[in-house]
Motif scaffolding. Structure first.
Motif, PDB file in Angstrom:
ATOM      1  N   ALA A  70       0.809  -1.212   0.000  1.00  0.00           N
ATOM      2  CA  ALA A  70       0.000   0.000   0.000  1.00  0.00           C
ATOM      3  C   ALA A  70       0.850   1.273   0.000  1.00  0.00           C
ATOM      4  O   ALA A  70       0.318   2.362  -0.148  1.00  0.00           O
ATOM      5  CB  ALA A  70      -0.915   0.012   1.215  1.00  0.00           C
ATOM      6  N   LEU A  71       2.150   1.136   0.147  1.00  0.00           N
ATOM      7  CA  LEU A  71       3.022   2.310   0.190  1.00  0.00           C
ATOM      8  C   LEU A  71       3.206   2.917  -1.198  1.00  0.00           C
ATOM      9  O   LEU A  71       3.098   2.230  -2.207  1.00  0.00           O
ATOM     10  CB  LEU A  71       4.386   1.924   0.777  1.00  0.00           C
ATOM     11  CG  LEU A  71       4.361   1.472   2.233  1.00  0.00           C
ATOM     12  CD1 LEU A  71       5.751   1.024   2.660  1.00  0.00           C
ATOM     13  CD2 LEU A  71       3.858   2.575   3.131  1.00  0.00           C
ATOM     14  N   PRO A  72       3.504   4.214  -1.257  1.00  0.00           N
ATOM     15  CA  PRO A  72       3.671   4.876  -2.562  1.00  0.00           C
ATOM     16  C   PRO A  72       4.966   4.484  -3.255  1.00  0.00           C
ATOM     17  O   PRO A  72       5.868   3.895  -2.647  1.00  0.00           O
ATOM     18  CB  PRO A  72       3.682   6.358  -2.202  1.00  0.00           C
ATOM     19  CG  PRO A  72       4.102   6.424  -0.786  1.00  0.00           C
ATOM     20  CD  PRO A  72       3.614   5.159  -0.151  1.00  0.00           C
ATOM     21  N   SER A 108      -2.051   6.477  -1.489  1.00  0.00           N
ATOM     22  CA  SER A 108      -1.601   5.567  -0.431  1.00  0.00           C
ATOM     23  C   SER A 108      -2.129   5.938   0.948  1.00  0.00           C
ATOM     24  O   SER A 108      -2.282   5.064   1.798  1.00  0.00           O
ATOM     25  CB  SER A 108      -0.081   5.498  -0.389  1.00  0.00           C
ATOM     26  OG  SER A 108       0.459   6.686   0.132  1.00  0.00           O
ATOM     27  N   THR A 150       0.598   8.062  -6.470  1.00  0.00           N
ATOM     28  CA  THR A 150       0.656   6.961  -5.499  1.00  0.00           C
ATOM     29  C   THR A 150       0.802   7.468  -4.068  1.00  0.00           C
ATOM     30  O   THR A 150       0.335   6.819  -3.133  1.00  0.00           O
ATOM     31  CB  THR A 150       1.786   5.973  -5.826  1.00  0.00           C
ATOM     32  OG1 THR A 150       3.041   6.655  -5.854  1.00  0.00           O
ATOM     33  CG2 THR A 150       1.545   5.289  -7.160  1.00  0.00           C
TER      34      THR A 150
END
Length: 48
Positions: A4-6, A36, A32
């Protein structure tokens, strides 16, 4: 949670260094990062 991190800033750094896809890398990092935040909050709520 890691998924889920950018996108990492390294992508933009390499794009600038090699002068390829700078706009795409810049926009990818921006989008992102914005997306995120709610995704990480949702994942944290589901895992808690």
């Amino acid at each position: 949670m890691i998924a889920a991190l950018p996108t990492a800033q390294n992508v933009f750094t390499y794009a600038v260094r090699y002068d390829r896809g700078v706009a795409l890398a810049r926009e990818s990092v921006l989008v992102t990062t914005i997306v995120s935040v709610p995704v990480v909050l949702l994942a944290a709520a589901l895992l808690a």
